[in-house]
Structure formats: C-alpha cells, structure tokens
Design a protein around this motif. Structure first.
Motif, PDB file in Angstrom:
ATOM      1  N   UNK A  17       3.350   5.753  11.641  1.00 34.94           N
ATOM      2  CA  UNK A  17       2.566   4.679  12.588  1.00 34.94           C
ATOM      3  C   UNK A  17       1.182   4.994  12.725  1.00 34.94           C
ATOM      4  N   UNK A  18       0.561   3.784  12.639  1.00 32.12           N
ATOM      5  CA  UNK A  18      -0.849   3.987  12.599  1.00 32.12           C
ATOM      6  C   UNK A  18      -1.546   4.842  13.626  1.00 32.12           C
ATOM      7  N   UNK A  19      -2.757   5.350  13.457  1.00 32.56           N
ATOM      8  CA  UNK A  19      -3.380   6.299  14.532  1.00 32.56           C
ATOM      9  C   UNK A  19      -3.397   5.652  15.819  1.00 32.56           C
ATOM     10  N   UNK A  20      -3.888   4.301  15.768  1.00 26.69           N
ATOM     11  CA  UNK A  20      -4.158   3.833  17.190  1.00 26.69           C
ATOM     12  C   UNK A  20      -2.766   3.357  17.958  1.00 26.69           C
ATOM     13  N   UNK A  21      -1.851   3.420  17.427  1.00 27.54           N
ATOM     14  CA  UNK A  21      -0.385   3.204  17.955  1.00 27.54           C
ATOM     15  C   UNK A  21      -0.064   4.518  18.385  1.00 27.54           C
ATOM     16  N   UNK A  22      -0.374   5.519  17.706  1.00 23.23           N
ATOM     17  CA  UNK A  22      -0.241   6.831  18.222  1.00 23.23           C
ATOM     18  C   UNK A  22      -1.137   7.297  19.471  1.00 23.23           C
ATOM     19  N   UNK A  23      -2.221   6.776  19.252  1.00 24.48           N
ATOM     20  CA  UNK A  23      -2.912   7.108  20.452  1.00 24.48           C
ATOM     21  C   UNK A  23      -2.564   6.400  21.840  1.00 24.48           C
ATOM     22  N   UNK A  24      -2.076   5.109  21.740  1.00 27.96           N
ATOM     23  CA  UNK A  24      -1.603   4.183  22.667  1.00 27.96           C
ATOM     24  C   UNK A  24      -0.407   4.828  23.403  1.00 27.96           C
ATOM     25  N   UNK A  25       0.447   5.528  22.489  1.00 32.38           N
ATOM     26  CA  UNK A  25       1.489   6.310  23.056  1.00 32.38           C
ATOM     27  C   UNK A  25       1.294   7.352  23.843  1.00 32.38           C
ATOM     28  N   UNK A  26       0.198   8.011  23.367  1.00 35.85           N
ATOM     29  CA  UNK A  26      -0.239   9.240  24.224  1.00 35.85           C
ATOM     30  C   UNK A  26      -0.809   8.520  25.448  1.00 35.85           C
ATOM     31  N   UNK A  27      -1.465   7.894  25.568  1.00 41.53           N
ATOM     32  CA  UNK A  27      -2.097   7.270  26.754  1.00 41.53           C
ATOM     33  C   UNK A  27      -1.166   6.777  27.782  1.00 41.53           C
ATOM     34  N   UNK A  28      -0.150   6.307  27.179  1.00 39.26           N
ATOM     35  CA  UNK A  28       1.150   5.886  28.125  1.00 39.26           C
ATOM     36  C   UNK A  28       2.329   7.192  28.365  1.00 39.26           C
ATOM     37  N   UNK A  29       1.801   8.360  28.005  1.00 41.20           N
ATOM     38  CA  UNK A  29       2.549   9.470  28.202  1.00 41.20           C
ATOM     39  C   UNK A  29       3.682   9.619  27.335  1.00 41.20           C
ATOM     40  N   UNK A  30       3.905   8.809  26.177  1.00 43.48           N
ATOM     41  CA  UNK A  30       5.123   8.750  25.140  1.00 43.48           C
ATOM     42  C   UNK A  30       4.643   9.563  24.071  1.00 43.48           C
ATOM     43  N   UNK A  31       4.212  10.578  24.125  1.00 39.73           N
ATOM     44  CA  UNK A  31       3.933  11.618  22.896  1.00 39.73           C
ATOM     45  C   UNK A  31       5.479  12.119  22.546  1.00 39.73           C
ATOM     46  N   UNK A  32       5.136  12.855  21.461  1.00 37.61           N
ATOM     47  CA  UNK A  32       6.314  13.284  20.689  1.00 37.61           C
ATOM     48  C   UNK A  32       7.053  14.229  21.624  1.00 37.61           C
ATOM     49  N   UNK A  33       6.334  15.141  22.450  1.00 37.83           N
ATOM     50  CA  UNK A  33       6.976  16.206  23.264  1.00 37.83           C
ATOM     51  C   UNK A  33       7.720  15.465  24.380  1.00 37.83           C
ATOM     52  N   UNK A  34       6.995  14.382  25.000  1.00 39.32           N
ATOM     53  CA  UNK A  34       7.846  13.678  26.109  1.00 39.32           C
ATOM     54  C   UNK A  34       8.902  12.657  25.735  1.00 39.32           C
ATOM     55  N   UNK A  35       8.902  12.244  24.718  1.00 39.45           N
ATOM     56  CA  UNK A  35      10.071  11.432  24.057  1.00 39.45           C
ATOM     57  C   UNK A  35      11.078  12.583  23.962  1.00 39.45           C
ATOM     58  N   UNK A  36      10.887  13.438  23.409  1.00 35.61           N
ATOM     59  CA  UNK A  36      12.159  14.471  23.047  1.00 35.61           C
ATOM     60  C   UNK A  36      12.694  14.876  24.616  1.00 35.61           C
ATOM     61  N   UNK A  37      11.836  15.112  25.575  1.00 39.03           N
ATOM     62  CA  UNK A  37      12.374  15.512  26.989  1.00 39.03           C
ATOM     63  C   UNK A  37      13.146  14.213  27.403  1.00 39.03           C
ATOM     64  N   UNK A  38      12.598  12.964  27.258  1.00 43.04           N
ATOM     65  CA  UNK A  38      13.562  12.073  27.659  1.00 43.04           C
ATOM     66  C   UNK A  38      14.862  11.822  27.012  1.00 43.04           C
TER      67      UNK A  38
END
Length: 256
Positions: A71-92
């Motif tokens: 994923x491009x950096x801007x999309x990763x940043x958008x996911x983190x802002x929405x609380x969907x980073x790697x750690x939270x997705x794994x928890x979900x």
C-alpha cells in the motif's frame, strides 16, 4: 338380515371413528414437530447468514494485511487515522474468528436438531390421504359429535327391538323356521316371492308367524300337478296341499 347389516355398518363406522381418533393426535404431533423444524431451519439460516458476514470480514482483513506492504504511504496513514493499523486489524481478526467459532457451534447444534426433527415431523405418505378421507367422511356424517351420538344411540340395541322397529324384513323361509326371533315378533303381512318353488313344510312354517294376510307370488304353472305316472318334482306342492290352499275346484290365476 337388516339387523346384521345395520350392525355391520355400525361396526364399520366405529372402526373409522376410532381410526380417525387414533390418527388425529399423531398428525397433530407431526404438525407441531414440523412447526419446530421450520423454526430451527429459520434459525439455521440466520446463523449461516451471520457466519457468512463474519467470514467476509475476516477475509477482507486478511486481504488488507496481505497487501499492507504494497500500500502507498498515504493509504497507510489514512488507515492509521481511522484506527485500522496493523495491530488493530489483527485484533479485529481475532475477535471475528471468535464470533465465527461460536456461530459454528450454534449451527452444529441447529443442524443436529434438524436431523432429529425430520423423522419426527415426516408424515408417512399413506397416512395423510387416509386421514383426509376419514375426515371428509366424518364431516359428511355431521361431525364427531353427531357420530358419537349415533354410536351411543345404538348401544345395547338387541335383535328383537331392532326387528320390532322395522316395517319390512327380508329373509328366507328357512330363517323364519330356525330363528327364534320370528316366534317372538309377529307380523301382519307375509309376502312370499317365487312361492311355488318353496317346499310346503317351509311355507307352512313361515305362515305360522302372520296375523292377518299372506300373499303368494310366483309362476302359477309350477303349482299344477305333474303328468300321471311321472315322478313329482321336489319343489311341487302335493295335490292335497294345493286343494287345501286353493279349494278342490280352484285353480291358480296369473296376475299381470
């Protein structure tokens, strides 16, 4: 004869009524089990729908995590802002898989119950037509209450009472001679069909129960004596009996 026939009809009606009463609770039980089966099948469908939704969410997370590095950096940043980073997705994903596990257990329970209910709810193919036919017959006769009244009204009915309540009885001369019922129940009129072919002793025995009139019917030629020198038929009346019945100079006459 009529008593036996009426009694046979009553026995047949009682058998049908008893069979209807036997089938009614069976089919009511089957109907309740079919209702339970439909409810469990509906529950199974809802559980499978929820299971499919959670499986879709897990599949989506797996796809995102698999493509995260690309994923491009801007999309990763958008996911983190929405609380969907790697750690939270794994928890979900762990949470969703837990829900899937619980749902699968509920589905297994529902499916086991469905297997139990299918034979309990299944109506044998010959049972339903038999019940419908009996139900239609009972409806035609006025319903179960009317049939109970009909059956109870006949309880304790004896042959003599039955015969006394009938205007006409049909039987053979031999039956009149041998059945003690006819010595207890006198009748006003006796009609004998094909009388010339009835032996005189039986005919006389039959006429002994009549109070008023006797009507003889048959082929008058059978009343005539045989030719001289020829053996008489066992069915012909003796000449003396014929003269006693019709008179010395009387001759039988044809009617119609």
């Amino acid at each position: 004869y009529f008593f036996s026939k009426a009694n046979a009809k009553k026995i047949s009606l009682r058998k049908k009524y008893d069979r209807f009463r036997e089938l009614t609770p069976i089919l009511a039980y089957k109907r309740d089990k079919q209702k339970d089966l439909n409810e469990v099948k509906l529950l199974e469908w809802r559980l499978l729908t929820q299971l499919s939704d959670w499986q879709g969410k897990v599949k989506n997370i797996d796809k995102i995590l698999g493509d995260y590095e690309a994923l491009p950096i801007w999309k990763r940043m958008g996911m983190q802002v929405a609380g969907k980073n790697i750690d939270t997705l794994a928890e979900y994903r762990v949470i969703y898989r837990g829900k899937i596990h619980d749902l699968m257990k509920e589905v297994e329970v529902a499916q086991r119950r469905i297997k139990e209910l299918i034979p309990e709810a299944t109506v044998p193919k010959d049972l339903r037509p038999e019940y419908d036919e009996l139900k239609e017959e009972i409806k035609r006769l006025g319903g179960t209450k009317k049939i109970r009244e009909m059956l109870s009204a006949g309880e304790g009915t004896n042959r003599q009472a039955f015969a006394q309540n009938k205007r006409i009885l049909t039987c053979t001369p031999g039956r009149i001679l041998t059945d003690p019922l006819f010595r207890k129940v006198p009748y006003d009129l006796l009609i004998i069909d094909d009388a010339p072919r009835i032996p005189a002793p039986l005919l006389l025995a039959a006429t002994g129960t009549i109070r008023e009139r006797i009507i003889l019917s048959g082929d008058t030629s059978d009343l005539l004596p045989g030719e001289p020198g020829t053996p008489s038929s066992p069915y012909r009346w003796p000449q003396a009996f014929l003269e006693t019945l019709l008179g010395p100079s009387a001759q039988p006459t044809s009617v119609g």
